[in-house]
Design an enzyme around this catalytic site. Sequence first.
Site, PDB file in Angstrom:
ATOM      1  N   SER A 294      22.600   9.907  38.648  1.00  0.00           N
ATOM      2  CA  SER A 294      22.249   8.299  38.742  1.00  0.00           C
ATOM      3  C   SER A 294      23.104   7.676  39.864  1.00  0.00           C
ATOM      4  O   SER A 294      23.982   8.379  40.451  1.00  0.00           O
ATOM      5  CB  SER A 294      23.011   7.883  37.462  1.00  0.00           C
ATOM      6  N   LYS A 295      22.615   6.688  40.189  1.00  0.00           N
ATOM      7  CA  LYS A 295      23.086   5.989  41.483  1.00  0.00           C
ATOM      8  C   LYS A 295      24.509   5.706  41.488  1.00  0.00           C
ATOM      9  O   LYS A 295      25.190   5.463  42.352  1.00  0.00           O
ATOM     10  CB  LYS A 295      22.240   4.850  41.844  1.00  0.00           C
ATOM     11  N   ARG A 296      25.057   5.597  40.314  1.00  0.00           N
ATOM     12  CA  ARG A 296      26.530   5.321  40.096  1.00  0.00           C
ATOM     13  C   ARG A 296      27.148   6.328  40.667  1.00  0.00           C
ATOM     14  O   ARG A 296      28.452   6.153  41.305  1.00  0.00           O
ATOM     15  CB  ARG A 296      26.884   4.843  38.797  1.00  0.00           C
TER      16      ARG A 296
END
Length: 484
Positions: free
Chosen positions: A255-257
Site C-alpha cells: 500500500s502506498k502508505r
Amino acid sequence: MTASGVRVRIAPSPTGEPHVGTAYIALFNYLFAKKHGGEFILRIEDTDATRSTPEFETKVLDALRWCGLEWKEGPDIGGPYGPYRQSDRKDMYQPYAQELLDKGHAFRCFCTPERLEQMREGQRAAGKPPKYDGLCLTLKAEEVTSRMADGETTVIRMKIPTEGSCDFTDGVYGDVSIPWDSVDMQVLIKADGMPTYHMANVIDDHLMKITHVARGEEWLASVPKHILLYRYFGWDQPVFMHLSLMRNADKSKLSKRKNPTSISYYSALGYIPEALMNFLGLFFIQISEGEELLTMEELSEKFDPENLSKAGAIFDIQKLDWLNGRWIREKLSEEDFRDRVLNWAMENDRLMAGLRLSQTRISKLGELPDLAGFLLKSDLGLQPSDFAKIKSPPEEILEILNTVQPDLEKILEWNVETIEAELRAIADRMGKKLKVVVAPLFVAVSGSSRSLPLFDSMAILGRSVVRQRLKLASQAVAALVGSK
Ligand code: GLU
C-alpha cells in the site's frame, strides 16, 4: 484470431494513479499471451462513474505503454470487439439484463439505500456478514410494472442458488469451493442504468472472446457470481487464474502508505522499464541464482504459470534497485544510456518547466543544479536538522505535514491551481497563515527553504513523488519531536 486462440486482457479501472500491481497483472497476461502465441488486449472498466476520470485513464495507458506492454486491441487503437471502454458500451448491457429478467435469473429491486443500510446494520449487530435479504425477490410482476410506471428507482439483482456450493478449479488456487449462501444477490444494473463491474466484466470477457482471466486474488471470491452469469447466459466460462497480491516485506498488502506504489513514481525516479518488468517477471518463473537479469523475450520463454505460488510476491525495493543498476550497467549501450537519461529528464515536461521557473531566479547557469536539482533527484537525503530552521516548532510542523498528506490525495486533477486551492483550504481549516503551512512543505519537497515556487514544483514532481517526500519529511520531523 491467432492459431492458439488464446486471448487475455488487462482490465484496469481508471480510478487512481496506475499501480505497480496493475503492471504486475498486466505483465502476467502479456507473457501468457506471448508464451501461447495469443493476444493481449486492454479494456477500460469505468463503470464506477463517480471515481473514474479521463485523466486517470490516460495515465493508465501511458504507464502500461511505458512498461513496454503493448496491447493488440484497446480504447486507443480500437479492434474488432470494440469499443474497449465500458462507459462507451453502456447500451450493450441492457438487453443482457433483460434476458436474465425474462429467464427468471434476475429480479428488480426497489429497496432504498436507507432500507439497505438498516438491513446491514441489523446483520452486523447479529454478527452476520452483510447480504441482501431478498425482500424484492418475491414481488409480483404486476407490482413491479406498476412501481416502475410510478417512476420508482430500481436496480436489477441476480438470483443466487440457496443450496450447495460453487465448485471450480482456479489456475493458481486449484480446487475451490464457495458455498452459495455466502454469495450476495449482486446488483447487475445500477439505478442509473450503468452495469456493475461483475455484469460488464462477464459480458465483455465473453464478447471479447477472452479465454483466460488472470487477475488479482481479491477477485477470487467473486468467481461464483461470474460463473453463475456464464451459466445463466449459456456461455463457456474462461479459465480463471488468481494471482497472489504483491506484499510489503512485512507481508502486509502493498500500500502506498508503506511503499510507493505508483508506476509514475518509479519512472520519475529513473527506474528503467525493462528493469521493473524484469523484477516483476521473476515472480512468474523458476530460475537459479545468477540468472536474474532477463529481457522480456527471455522472461516469456521461461514463463511458467503452473509454477505460481500463493505465498505472495514480495515487493523488495532493494532487489529492484539492484536489478535496475545491473540493467543500466550491463544492458544499455553508451548511446542508449544517454538517450534514456535525456528522455527521462524531459519526462512530464519536468526539465522544461524547471528551466522556465529557474530563469528569473539565477545569475549564473551553474546555480541551476542547486536551485532545480531537486526536480530530478531520487532522494533528497532530508535530515531532521533541515526542519530545525523553520520558525514553527516541530510539533506544529508535524501536524501540518500529517494534515496535508491525506488531503492531497483528495485532489482529483493534480495541477498548480488545484494544489494551491487545496493548500489554501488546509491553511484556512487549520486557522494558520498560508506562509506557515507552506514553509515545511518547501523543505519536504525541495530539500531547501529557498527554491522554486512550491505549487509549481509539486505539480512538476507529480503526486506520487510528493507523497513519498512528505512521508519521509514526516519521519524526519517525528525524530525531531521525539528527541525533544
Ligand atoms: N477492473 C478490475 C480491476 O481493476 C478488473 C478485474 C478483472 O480483471 O476482472 O481490478
